[in-house]
Design a protein around this motif. Structure first.
Motif, short mmCIF file in Angstrom:
data_model
loop_
_atom_site.label_atom_id
_atom_site.label_comp_id
_atom_site.label_asym_id
_atom_site.label_seq_id
_atom_site.Cartn_x
_atom_site.Cartn_y
_atom_site.Cartn_z
N ARG A 154 0.83 -1.22 0.00
CA ARG A 154 0.00 0.00 0.00
C ARG A 154 0.86 1.26 0.00
O ARG A 154 0.57 2.22 -0.72
N SER A 155 1.87 1.24 0.83
CA SER A 155 2.77 2.40 0.89
C SER A 155 3.48 2.60 -0.44
O SER A 155 3.60 3.74 -0.93
N ALA A 156 3.93 1.52 -1.06
CA ALA A 156 4.65 1.63 -2.33
C ALA A 156 3.73 2.11 -3.44
O ALA A 156 4.12 2.97 -4.25
N LEU A 157 2.50 1.58 -3.51
CA LEU A 157 1.56 2.01 -4.55
C LEU A 157 1.21 3.48 -4.42
O LEU A 157 1.13 4.21 -5.42
N ALA A 158 0.98 3.93 -3.19
CA ALA A 158 0.65 5.34 -2.97
C ALA A 158 1.81 6.23 -3.42
O ALA A 158 1.59 7.30 -4.01
N ALA A 159 3.03 5.79 -3.16
CA ALA A 159 4.19 6.59 -3.58
C ALA A 159 4.31 6.63 -5.09
O ALA A 159 4.53 7.68 -5.69
N LEU A 160 4.15 5.48 -5.74
CA LEU A 160 4.30 5.42 -7.20
C LEU A 160 3.21 6.20 -7.91
O LEU A 160 3.46 6.81 -8.97
N LYS A 161 1.98 6.18 -7.38
CA LYS A 161 0.88 6.93 -8.00
C LYS A 161 1.19 8.42 -8.06
O LYS A 161 0.69 9.13 -8.94
N ASN A 162 1.99 8.89 -7.11
CA ASN A 162 2.32 10.31 -7.05
C ASN A 162 3.71 10.61 -7.56
O ASN A 162 4.28 11.67 -7.29
N GLY A 163 4.28 9.63 -8.29
CA GLY A 163 5.56 9.87 -8.94
C GLY A 163 6.74 10.02 -8.01
O GLY A 163 7.66 10.79 -8.28
N ARG A 164 6.74 9.30 -6.90
CA ARG A 164 7.85 9.38 -5.97
C ARG A 164 8.23 7.97 -5.53
O ARG A 164 7.54 6.99 -5.82
N LEU A 165 9.34 7.88 -4.82
CA LEU A 165 9.84 6.60 -4.32
C LEU A 165 10.01 6.69 -2.80
O LEU A 165 10.35 7.73 -2.27
N ASN A 166 9.75 5.58 -2.14
CA ASN A 166 10.07 5.47 -0.72
C ASN A 166 10.70 4.11 -0.46
O ASN A 166 10.90 3.32 -1.38
N MET A 167 11.01 3.82 0.78
CA MET A 167 11.73 2.60 1.09
C MET A 167 10.92 1.34 0.81
O MET A 167 11.48 0.25 0.64
N ASP A 168 9.57 1.47 0.74
CA ASP A 168 8.74 0.30 0.50
C ASP A 168 8.67 -0.08 -0.97
O ASP A 168 8.23 -1.18 -1.30
N VAL A 169 9.07 0.82 -1.87
CA VAL A 169 9.02 0.51 -3.30
C VAL A 169 10.01 -0.61 -3.65
O VAL A 169 9.60 -1.62 -4.27
N PRO A 170 11.28 -0.51 -3.32
CA PRO A 170 12.18 -1.62 -3.65
C PRO A 170 11.83 -2.91 -2.93
O PRO A 170 11.99 -4.00 -3.49
N ILE A 171 11.32 -2.81 -1.70
CA ILE A 171 10.92 -4.02 -0.97
C ILE A 171 9.76 -4.71 -1.69
O ILE A 171 9.78 -5.93 -1.95
N SER A 172 8.73 -3.94 -2.04
CA SER A 172 7.57 -4.50 -2.73
C SER A 172 7.97 -5.06 -4.09
O SER A 172 7.51 -6.14 -4.49
N LEU A 173 8.81 -4.33 -4.79
CA LEU A 173 9.26 -4.78 -6.11
C LEU A 173 10.00 -6.12 -5.99
O LEU A 173 9.80 -7.03 -6.80
N ALA A 174 10.84 -6.24 -4.97
CA ALA A 174 11.59 -7.49 -4.79
C ALA A 174 10.66 -8.66 -4.50
O ALA A 174 10.81 -9.75 -5.08
N VAL A 175 9.68 -8.47 -3.61
CA VAL A 175 8.76 -9.55 -3.26
C VAL A 175 7.91 -9.93 -4.46
O VAL A 175 7.71 -11.13 -4.76
N VAL A 176 7.39 -8.94 -5.19
CA VAL A 176 6.54 -9.23 -6.36
C VAL A 176 7.34 -9.93 -7.46
O VAL A 176 6.86 -10.87 -8.09
N LEU A 177 8.56 -9.48 -7.71
CA LEU A 177 9.38 -10.11 -8.74
C LEU A 177 9.70 -11.56 -8.40
O LEU A 177 9.62 -12.45 -9.26
N ALA A 178 10.05 -11.83 -7.14
CA ALA A 178 10.35 -13.20 -6.74
C ALA A 178 9.12 -14.09 -6.87
O ALA A 178 9.21 -15.23 -7.37
N SER A 179 7.95 -13.58 -6.44
CA SER A 179 6.72 -14.38 -6.53
C SER A 179 6.28 -14.56 -7.98
O SER A 179 5.89 -15.65 -8.41
N GLY A 180 6.34 -13.47 -8.77
CA GLY A 180 5.94 -13.55 -10.17
C GLY A 180 6.82 -14.48 -10.98
O GLY A 180 6.34 -15.26 -11.82
N MET A 181 8.13 -14.43 -10.75
CA MET A 181 9.04 -15.32 -11.46
C MET A 181 8.77 -16.78 -11.10
O MET A 181 8.80 -17.67 -11.95
N SER A 182 8.46 -17.03 -9.83
CA SER A 182 8.17 -18.39 -9.40
C SER A 182 6.88 -18.91 -10.04
O SER A 182 6.81 -20.07 -10.47
N LEU A 183 5.87 -18.06 -10.12
CA LEU A 183 4.61 -18.47 -10.76
C LEU A 183 4.83 -18.75 -12.24
O LEU A 183 4.29 -19.72 -12.80
#
Length: 779
Positions: free
Chosen positions: A209-238
């Protein structure tokens, strides 16, 4: 009394009609509604915030500007603070916007008439941060709710990680034998996906949620790389599972999330332990007050409804709800909240008491003098929050680094992925290394390096009776090498005491005290304090500049100056030949009695000066008093460099000389005639007895009767400076070692999650060494 009775009756009427209760309940419910509706998206959050009527929480400062205090939720790092403040300061009419790191309190100040409160804060809500009208009573519940959410997410992630790991062990074991065919392996992968993907979707919400809110407003926070890492690992596995591939990383993705949640939970608990002193003070405020109505009955009302002049009943064992003066009763009061001194203080009729202090052993009635946000407790809270919300030099450095850090992290991860792919490795391997880089380079430790130290140091000093007013005060205080003291009210208590009591007959002393209690003159008050069998005396006349007189059957009795009491200039008191402030007590047919006074040194002045010298500091005394008095004080407490008869402009001139000589000066003065010198010094301290705590010009205000607070402040400042440097060193060392290892492929995503969380915790726990250090260990 009629005015007070009328006001009390008005309060009673309000209680009977329920007017105040409806207002209070509507405000509390409105704040709760905002908190409950915060998951419905920015637009829904905004509409709910408007429904809470934020205009009811707007008030004006002395200059006529609007002020609004709010509680910000879903805020995790320094980058969040920077984004919120930047969004608000870019609006027309906004004069200031500051977020408190520890209390999560947002203060917005804007020009009156330049916009409504709801429209003003909409950019913050659009950024994804949930706002509630500020209510100190909601702080603890908000923190508890956030902790429960993290625990639930942690439990789900831990359960999923355990079960997926069991399936993964079977899969990995089967790869090295012929017993497991592709169909069995795919079935294991699908079971892992059924467990891991829902768990990731639920347990990852604090980050997503924190990462999506940041990206919607064109900014980055510490949760963006964390979320990206978790989604990439899960998506690649699927993707691998759908294509019947050999390798799936569901265990890695869900265990990665599990360790990240452990780190965030421990980080939140660590911050809670280092929670702002201002927040702890707010939680000590009384919720209700018992007022005395005209008929003598008692009514309990919200403390916000108490007005100046109201008579308040405070039973033993309860906190005093307002600043006031005792009009009935006697008790002992725990003033440690205000003065930092642990010993109870006796309080009786005529004594002042303060909101937040504890009534220990006797019921009293007091007349309210200051209520609501005007009490001493509220003044202290404002000073603490202003200091914490400010931007010291090291905080600005950390913010600037964090601003460019997040884009650099994503660029570095992309370069890692491309580099591994170019070197001939499979895209899965390249992606895993990129995920490791995203996780391990999260700038949490860097963002926490300074604020945690500031909060812990401010809290420790508050316990010792020292208020930190300037945001960069601790930084400047850590660098001082010279301490310049004023005398009156600083090295001394600024309160005259009778010093020849033993040579005065007790009956005469009590008689003089009974007369003296009719005046507020400092010398008369000193005599009145020494009386034991004091009784009320009528027809006492005060003669300004001369003294007090009362006519009895034997003639006129006078208590005052030598000339007015008719004492010859050459008359000496054989028992007290020394010079100093004096009063004479003249009775018909008797020899005049001399009362001799002295401004006593603070009880720990000698020890404090010796300790400051031992710490390597040069100590000077600049006094406006006469040379014999200044010389005596300097000799008593061990100050070799002293000057007497110094005017305010001469004090500033001396500070300029010290500055030109390369000295870094701490000026300790009473905040009245020393105001120019306090402003001139590199850093300054003032006793709270000198002036109103919210009006002194000093960077620090120390309370109580001891001078040891000055030494404690210097020690804490020096230790805090070392901790900040250590924290920066730990953060940069961590990245200098971890990032190259991650790029080179020596760090897996799981290890990266552990290392990233550990780095934040190390910084927090290193900062909290200030809490554990005992007095005298912070040299």
């Amino acid at each position: 009394m009629g005015e007070i009775a009328g006001r009390d009756q008005q309060i009673a009427n309000q209680m009977d009609t329920g007017a105040w209760s409806r207002d209070m309940m509507s405000n509390c419910c409105a704040g709760g509604a905002v908190a409950l509706a915060r998951s419905q998206g920015p637009e829904a959050d905004f509409q709910t915030f408007v429904a809470a009527d934020p205009e009811a929480f707007v008030f004006q400062d002395e200059e006529g500007n609007n002020l609004l205090h709010m509680l910000v939720e879903n805020m995790h790092c320094a980058n969040c603070i920077r984004s919120i403040e930047k969004a608000l300061k870019s609006l027309d009419g906004v004069l200031d916007a500051r977020v408190n790191f520890s209390t999560r309190r947002l203060l917005v100040r804007w020009q009156a008439g330049s916009g409504a409160a709801a429209d003003l804060v909409r950019p913050v809500i659009d950024l994804g941060y949930f706002l509630t009208p500020y209510n100190p009573e909601m702080m603890r519940s908000a923190a508890a709710e956030e902790e429960k959410k993290l625990l639930r997410a942690l439990g789900v992630a831990g359960f999923a990680a355990t079960n997926v790991m069991l399936l993964s062990v079977a899969v990995w074991a089967g790869l090295f034998s012929e017993d497991m065919g592709p169909a069995t392996r795919d079935l294991m992968h699908w079971f892992s996906a059924l467990i891991a993907l829902p768990a990731v979707a639920y347990a990852g919400q604090p980050f997503f949620r924190s990462a999506l809110a940041a990206l919607k407003n064109g900014r980055l926070n510490m949760d963006v790389p964390i979320s990206l890492a978790v989604v990439l690992a899960s998506g690649m596995s699927l993707s691998e599972t759908i294509q019947s591939g050999e390798y799936a990383y569901f265990d890695a993705s869900v265990t990665l999330l599990f360790f990240l949640l452990i780190g965030r939970y421990l980080d939140m608990r660590a911050r809670g332990k280092a929670r702002s002193a201002a927040e702890r003070l707010l939680l000590l405020k009384a919720v209700a007050a018992t007022v005395v109505l005209p008929d003598g009955s008692h009514k309990s009302i919200p403390v916000e409804a108490v007005t100046p002049g109201t008579i308040v009943h405070v039973p033993a064992g309860e906190r005093i709800p307002v600043d006031g003066e005792i009009i009935e009763g006697r008790t002992a009061v725990d003033n440690s909240l205000v003065t930092g001194e642990s010993l109870p203080v006796e309080a009786a009729k005529g004594d002042a008491v303060f909101a937040g202090t504890l009534n220990l052993n006797g019921a009293v009635r007091l007349r309210a003098i200051k209520t609501g946000d005007n009490t001493l407790l509220s003044d202290i809270v404002r000073l603490m929050e202003n200091a914490e919300q400010g931007r010291a030099k090291y905080v600005r450095i950390a913010d600037r680094v964090a601003e460019y850090y997040a884009p650099a992290v994503h660029l570095l991860a992309a370069v890692t992925f491309v580099g591994w792919w170019i070197l001939g490795f499979d895209w899965q391997v390249a992606l895993i290394q990129a995920v490791a880089v995203l996780i391990i380079t999260c700038p949490c430790a860097l963002g926490l390096a300074v604020p945690v130290v500031q909060v812990v140091a401010s809290g420790r000093l508050l316990q010792r009776g020292v208020l930190v007013k300037a945001a960069d005060g601790l930084e400047r205080l850590a660098k001082v090498d010279t301490v310049v003291f004023d005398k009156t009210g600083t090295l001394t208590e600024g309160r005259l005491d009778l010093i020849n009591e033993e040579s005065i007959d007790r009956a005469d002393l009590d008689f003089a005290a009974s007369i003296a209690r009719n005046s507020k003159h400092p010398l008369a008050l000193a005599v009145a304090r020494r009386g034991r069998a004091v009784h009320a005396m009528a027809d006492v006349t005060e003669h300004p500049g001369r003294g007090l007189s009362v006519v009895l059957k034997d003639g006129e009795v006078r208590l005052g100056s030598r000339e007015w009491c008719g004492v010859p200039a050459d008359f000496k008191d054989a028992n007290d030949p020394q010079e100093g402030p004096e009063l004479w007590f003249a009775q018909p047919g008797r020899q005049p009695i001399r009362f001799l006074f002295e401004d006593c040194l603070r009880h720990d002045a000698v020890e404090t000066i010796a300790a400051l010298k031992k710490a390597g500091l040069q100590v000077e005394l600049l006094s406006g008093d006469r040379a014999p008095v200044a010389e005596k004080v300097a000799a008593t407490i061990g100050i070799d460099d002293w000057q007497a008869g110094v005017k305010p402009e001469q004090k500033t001139a001396r500070l300029e000389e010290l500055k030109a000589a390369g000295r870094t000066v701490l000026m300790v003065g009473d905040g009245l005639n020393d105001a120019p010198a306090l402003a001139m010094a590199h850093v300054s301290m003032s006793p709270s007895t000198a002036a109103d705590v919210s009006q002194t010009a000093a960077d620090f205000v120390f309370q109580g009767r001891g001078l040891g607070a000055v030494l404690e402040a210097v020690r804490v400042a020096r230790f805090s400076h070392r901790l900040v440097i250590q924290n920066f060193g730990l953060a940069f060392l961590y990245n200098a070692i971890a990032v190259p290892l991650a790029i080179a492929g020596f760090v897996t995503p799981l290890f990266a999650a552990i290392a990233m969380s550990a780095s934040s915790l190390v910084v927090c726990f290193n900062s909290m060494r200030l809490i554990e250090r005992r007095k005298g260990e912070t040299q």
